[in-house]
Design a protein around this motif. Sequence first.
Motif, PDB file in Angstrom:
ATOM      1  N   GLU A 202      -8.897  42.308  -2.338  1.00 18.76           N
ATOM      2  CA  GLU A 202      -7.850  42.880  -3.199  1.00 18.76           C
ATOM      3  C   GLU A 202      -6.574  42.033  -3.127  1.00 18.76           C
ATOM      4  N   GLN A 203      -6.177  41.638  -1.918  1.00 18.92           N
ATOM      5  CA  GLN A 203      -4.978  40.829  -1.751  1.00 18.92           C
ATOM      6  C   GLN A 203      -5.143  39.458  -2.418  1.00 18.92           C
ATOM      7  N   GLU A 204      -6.337  38.884  -2.300  1.00 21.82           N
ATOM      8  CA  GLU A 204      -6.604  37.584  -2.921  1.00 21.82           C
ATOM      9  C   GLU A 204      -6.481  37.667  -4.442  1.00 21.82           C
ATOM     10  N   GLU A 205      -6.993  38.770  -5.002  1.00 17.09           N
ATOM     11  CA  GLU A 205      -6.902  38.965  -6.454  1.00 17.09           C
ATOM     12  C   GLU A 205      -5.448  39.101  -6.894  1.00 17.09           C
ATOM     13  N   ILE A 206      -4.670  39.823  -6.107  1.00 14.80           N
ATOM     14  CA  ILE A 206      -3.240  39.999  -6.429  1.00 14.80           C
ATOM     15  C   ILE A 206      -2.523  38.655  -6.397  1.00 14.80           C
ATOM     16  N   PHE A 207      -2.754  37.890  -5.334  1.00 14.61           N
ATOM     17  CA  PHE A 207      -2.097  36.590  -5.194  1.00 14.61           C
ATOM     18  C   PHE A 207      -2.548  35.607  -6.274  1.00 14.61           C
ATOM     19  N   THR A 208      -3.828  35.712  -6.664  1.00 11.96           N
ATOM     20  CA  THR A 208      -4.354  34.834  -7.716  1.00 11.96           C
ATOM     21  C   THR A 208      -3.667  35.109  -9.049  1.00 11.96           C
ATOM     22  N   THR A 209      -3.502  36.399  -9.372  1.00 14.21           N
ATOM     23  CA  THR A 209      -2.824  36.780 -10.613  1.00 14.21           C
ATOM     24  C   THR A 209      -1.373  36.299 -10.605  1.00 14.21           C
ATOM     25  N   GLN A 210      -0.703  36.481  -9.460  1.00 12.33           N
ATOM     26  CA  GLN A 210       0.688  36.041  -9.343  1.00 12.33           C
ATOM     27  C   GLN A 210       0.812  34.538  -9.533  1.00 12.33           C
ATOM     28  N   ALA A 211      -0.095  33.787  -8.899  1.00 12.61           N
ATOM     29  CA  ALA A 211      -0.042  32.323  -8.988  1.00 12.61           C
ATOM     30  C   ALA A 211      -0.411  31.833 -10.382  1.00 12.61           C
ATOM     31  N   ALA A 212      -1.393  32.488 -11.016  1.00 13.07           N
ATOM     32  CA  ALA A 212      -1.830  32.078 -12.353  1.00 13.07           C
ATOM     33  C   ALA A 212      -0.706  32.246 -13.375  1.00 13.07           C
ATOM     34  N   ASN A 213       0.156  33.237 -13.161  1.00 10.83           N
ATOM     35  CA  ASN A 213       1.277  33.474 -14.078  1.00 10.83           C
ATOM     36  C   ASN A 213       2.317  32.360 -14.047  1.00 10.83           C
ATOM     37  N   LEU A 214       2.206  31.489 -13.058  1.00 10.16           N
ATOM     38  CA  LEU A 214       3.135  30.361 -12.958  1.00 10.16           C
ATOM     39  C   LEU A 214       2.742  29.217 -13.880  1.00 10.16           C
ATOM     40  N   GLY A 215       1.527  29.319 -14.451  1.00  4.99           N
ATOM     41  CA  GLY A 215       1.056  28.284 -15.371  1.00  4.99           C
ATOM     42  C   GLY A 215       0.676  26.987 -14.691  1.00  4.99           C
ATOM     43  N   LYS A 216       0.269  27.054 -13.430  1.00  3.67           N
ATOM     44  CA  LYS A 216      -0.113  25.864 -12.678  1.00  3.67           C
ATOM     45  C   LYS A 216      -1.607  25.560 -12.855  1.00  3.67           C
ATOM     46  N   PRO A 217      -2.014  24.308 -12.596  1.00  2.00           N
ATOM     47  CA  PRO A 217      -3.439  23.950 -12.639  1.00  2.00           C
ATOM     48  C   PRO A 217      -4.238  24.763 -11.615  1.00  2.00           C
ATOM     49  N   ASP A 218      -5.545  24.870 -11.850  1.00  2.00           N
ATOM     50  CA  ASP A 218      -6.392  25.701 -10.981  1.00  2.00           C
ATOM     51  C   ASP A 218      -6.331  25.280  -9.521  1.00  2.00           C
ATOM     52  N   ASN A 219      -6.316  23.943  -9.255  1.00  3.51           N
ATOM     53  CA  ASN A 219      -6.311  23.496  -7.861  1.00  3.51           C
ATOM     54  C   ASN A 219      -4.997  23.854  -7.165  1.00  3.51           C
ATOM     55  N   VAL A 220      -3.915  23.862  -7.923  1.00  6.92           N
ATOM     56  CA  VAL A 220      -2.614  24.260  -7.370  1.00  6.92           C
ATOM     57  C   VAL A 220      -2.600  25.764  -7.118  1.00  6.92           C
ATOM     58  N   VAL A 221      -3.158  26.516  -8.058  1.00  5.39           N
ATOM     59  CA  VAL A 221      -3.251  27.973  -7.900  1.00  5.39           C
ATOM     60  C   VAL A 221      -4.034  28.315  -6.637  1.00  5.39           C
ATOM     61  N   ALA A 222      -5.146  27.625  -6.422  1.00  7.03           N
ATOM     62  CA  ALA A 222      -5.978  27.876  -5.239  1.00  7.03           C
ATOM     63  C   ALA A 222      -5.195  27.621  -3.959  1.00  7.03           C
TER      64      ALA A 222
END
Length: 278
Positions: A202-222
């Motif tokens: 659940e925490q990983e999903e939350i952090f993933t959504t937050q990071a994806a909203n920054l518009g960064k590339p997938d490797n940066v999001v990871a």
Amino acid sequence: MAVSPQDVKKLRDATGAGFGDCKKALTEANGDFASAEKILKEMGLASAAKRSGREANEGRIFTYVEGSKAGVMNLSCETDFVAKNEDFVQAGQALLKELVDNNQTALTEEQETKTKELGAKIKENISVKELALLTGTSSDLIVDYIHGDGRIGVLVKISTDSEATASNDKVREYAFDCALHAAAFSPLYLNSEAVDPAYLKEQEEIFTTQAANLGKPDNVVAGIVKGKLNKHLSQICFVDQPFVKNDKLSVAKAGQEIAKEIGGKVELTGFVYFAVGQ
């Protein structure tokens, strides 16, 4: 039959019941002290049952350590005044010792009755809210810590490679510091392996959504998600938290430093944290 004031006082001292109740019980029992005491206990248990619906959000945390066995117990009551009552404190400590000595994780019927009788005497709803035992081997060191008037109680287990290491002064100091640390920072888990996988997901999903909203590339999001997750774990996991005596080291790293210094194994492997009202 006539009941003497001395007998009433004797019964009152033994049971903690009111003067009028003691006199009534002695009269009903025709002056027989044991029968009168039984009558009062029955009356007390009945009144305790009536109080059982009242909130018992106060209480006291008790700890007991005997060699490689230890226990911590949250004995609840209704007011902080009763939590400081001498009868309450003595009864709680004696009960926990009995539970640890017998390796009990639950009260017997007799112990439950004694707890209810204590509630009848003190006139509050009293019960064991939480109970946990911690056991180890001869090479383990278990220490306890009580904060304030029993508002917080902690058990900590340090595993070592020998009895000599476990009895080392530096190891004992580290163990006590870990207990202080737990009382101050109330960790939720021992380590990341102890965390509920569903919670981690659940925490990983939350952090993933937050990071994806920054518009960064997938490797940066990871990378961002991994960093956020590690930081979160360091906040909730005991061994990963910055050590209370040296925040440049984690709790686990502080133990490893001592292990190197004395030439042995020193590892935090267990803990229990209880707090009144939680």
